[in-house]
Design a protein around this motif. Structure first.
Motif, PDB file in Angstrom:
ATOM      1  N   LYS A 180       0.842  -1.196   0.000  1.00  0.00           N
ATOM      2  CA  LYS A 180       0.000   0.000   0.000  1.00  0.00           C
ATOM      3  C   LYS A 180       0.874   1.241   0.000  1.00  0.00           C
ATOM      4  O   LYS A 180       1.978   1.248   0.530  1.00  0.00           O
ATOM      5  N   ILE A 181       0.355   2.281  -0.620  1.00  0.00           N
ATOM      6  CA  ILE A 181       1.022   3.581  -0.648  1.00  0.00           C
ATOM      7  C   ILE A 181       0.764   4.254   0.694  1.00  0.00           C
ATOM      8  O   ILE A 181      -0.355   4.208   1.206  1.00  0.00           O
ATOM      9  N   ALA A 182       1.769   4.878   1.262  1.00  0.00           N
ATOM     10  CA  ALA A 182       1.575   5.575   2.535  1.00  0.00           C
ATOM     11  C   ALA A 182       1.294   7.054   2.259  1.00  0.00           C
ATOM     12  O   ALA A 182       0.153   7.489   2.327  1.00  0.00           O
ATOM     13  N   GLU A 183       2.328   7.811   1.909  1.00  0.00           N
ATOM     14  CA  GLU A 183       2.150   9.246   1.690  1.00  0.00           C
ATOM     15  C   GLU A 183       3.385   9.807   1.001  1.00  0.00           C
ATOM     16  O   GLU A 183       4.382   9.130   0.848  1.00  0.00           O
ATOM     17  N   VAL A 184       3.272  11.074   0.605  1.00  0.00           N
ATOM     18  CA  VAL A 184       4.445  11.794   0.111  1.00  0.00           C
ATOM     19  C   VAL A 184       4.936  12.621   1.283  1.00  0.00           C
ATOM     20  O   VAL A 184       4.152  13.339   1.910  1.00  0.00           O
ATOM     21  N   VAL A 185       6.206  12.471   1.627  1.00  0.00           N
ATOM     22  CA  VAL A 185       6.777  13.211   2.755  1.00  0.00           C
ATOM     23  C   VAL A 185       7.996  13.990   2.288  1.00  0.00           C
ATOM     24  O   VAL A 185       8.631  13.635   1.296  1.00  0.00           O
ATOM     25  N   GLU A 186       8.290  15.041   3.021  1.00  0.00           N
ATOM     26  CA  GLU A 186       9.512  15.791   2.754  1.00  0.00           C
ATOM     27  C   GLU A 186      10.519  15.402   3.826  1.00  0.00           C
ATOM     28  O   GLU A 186      10.195  15.404   5.017  1.00  0.00           O
ATOM     29  N   ILE A 187      11.700  15.009   3.382  1.00  0.00           N
ATOM     30  CA  ILE A 187      12.759  14.643   4.318  1.00  0.00           C
ATOM     31  C   ILE A 187      13.961  15.519   3.989  1.00  0.00           C
ATOM     32  O   ILE A 187      14.521  15.424   2.902  1.00  0.00           O
ATOM     33  N   LYS A 188      14.300  16.366   4.918  1.00  0.00           N
ATOM     34  CA  LYS A 188      15.444  17.250   4.717  1.00  0.00           C
ATOM     35  C   LYS A 188      16.739  16.442   4.775  1.00  0.00           C
ATOM     36  O   LYS A 188      16.824  15.437   5.463  1.00  0.00           O
ATOM     37  N   GLU A 189      17.737  16.927   4.041  1.00  0.00           N
ATOM     38  CA  GLU A 189      19.037  16.249   3.947  1.00  0.00           C
ATOM     39  C   GLU A 189      19.614  15.930   5.331  1.00  0.00           C
ATOM     40  O   GLU A 189      20.153  14.857   5.552  1.00  0.00           O
ATOM     41  N   GLU A 190      19.470  16.863   6.290  1.00  0.00           N
ATOM     42  CA  GLU A 190      20.045  16.641   7.627  1.00  0.00           C
ATOM     43  C   GLU A 190      19.312  15.553   8.418  1.00  0.00           C
ATOM     44  O   GLU A 190      19.814  15.081   9.431  1.00  0.00           O
ATOM     45  N   ASN A 191      18.105  15.148   7.942  1.00  0.00           N
ATOM     46  CA  ASN A 191      17.354  14.076   8.606  1.00  0.00           C
ATOM     47  C   ASN A 191      17.560  12.715   7.944  1.00  0.00           C
ATOM     48  O   ASN A 191      16.828  11.771   8.217  1.00  0.00           O
ATOM     49  N   ILE A 192      18.533  12.642   7.048  1.00  0.00           N
ATOM     50  CA  ILE A 192      18.847  11.369   6.380  1.00  0.00           C
ATOM     51  C   ILE A 192      20.172  10.850   6.924  1.00  0.00           C
ATOM     52  O   ILE A 192      21.192  11.521   6.846  1.00  0.00           O
ATOM     53  N   LEU A 193      20.117   9.671   7.505  1.00  0.00           N
ATOM     54  CA  LEU A 193      21.302   9.038   8.092  1.00  0.00           C
ATOM     55  C   LEU A 193      21.739   7.871   7.219  1.00  0.00           C
ATOM     56  O   LEU A 193      20.898   7.262   6.551  1.00  0.00           O
ATOM     57  N   PRO A 194      23.015   7.519   7.248  1.00  0.00           N
ATOM     58  CA  PRO A 194      23.436   6.324   6.501  1.00  0.00           C
ATOM     59  C   PRO A 194      22.821   5.088   7.152  1.00  0.00           C
ATOM     60  O   PRO A 194      22.550   5.092   8.355  1.00  0.00           O
TER      61      PRO A 194
END
Length: 181
Positions: free
Chosen positions: A113-127
């Motif tokens: 199922k599709i959840a949603e479109v979200v915005e994730i800022k670069e600083e909130n992306i971890l390896p």
């Protein structure tokens, strides 16, 4: 004069494309597979369609479910759960196909199922962690962990999701579609 106006047009074209790219920057289409939520950069997503009849392709990987006809264009579809070596699930009315474009090749991804479109800022992306609950099959397709509020989304690299063999099957199918037009 005509030459100058032509040059001006060319210089303006990339700007409109880059402003569209800026609007999509940081946006991810999220979907559920198993107990996890995954995200794909929105720029890869062409459209989301309802699940439809699939024509099987003999002698391909089990996760390559087959081909669909999308408005006259034949595209291969992959079951994301099977690709991640998760238990298969029974398709239902919430099952969707995310049509993506990877390296100029159009492919459908079957998701629960599709959840949603979200915005994730670069600083909130971890390896991704080198150890942890994410099993190894998923690990190689995940390039980052996106923090969204209290939740996390596993961010997928569509290039790695499709291996070279999948891409060659998809390219052959896409080439056949073009020839038929």
């Amino acid at each position: 004069m005509g030459e100058t106006s032509e040059l001006m047009k060319r210089m303006e074209e990339p700007k409109s494309a880059s402003s569209e790219h800026d609007a999509q920057k940081g946006k991810y289409m999220t979907f559920k597979s198993g107990n996890e939520y995954f995200g794909l950069k929105i720029q890869y997503v062409n459209e989301i369609i309802q699940f439809q009849a699939i024509t099987a392709i003999p002698e391909t990987e089990d996760y390559i479910k087959g081909l669909i006809n999308l408005r006259g264009k034949v595209i291969p579809v992959i079951d994301v759960r099977l690709r991640f070596k998760q238990e298969p699930f029974e398709y239902n009315d919430r099952t969707c196909i995310i049509v993506i474009n990877v390296k100029s090749t159009v492919v459908g991804l079957i998701v629960e199922k599709i959840a949603e479109v979200v915005e994730i800022k670069e600083e909130n992306i971890l390896p991704p962690p080198s150890i942890g609950r994410v099993d190894k099959a998923q690990q190689k397709y995940v390039y980052g962990i996106g923090k969204v509020g209290d939740a996390v989304k596993l961010l997928l690299d569509p290039d790695k999701l499709l291996n070279d063999e999948d891409l060659s099957v998809a390219e052959q199918v896409n080439d056949m579609s073009v020839e038929e037009e």
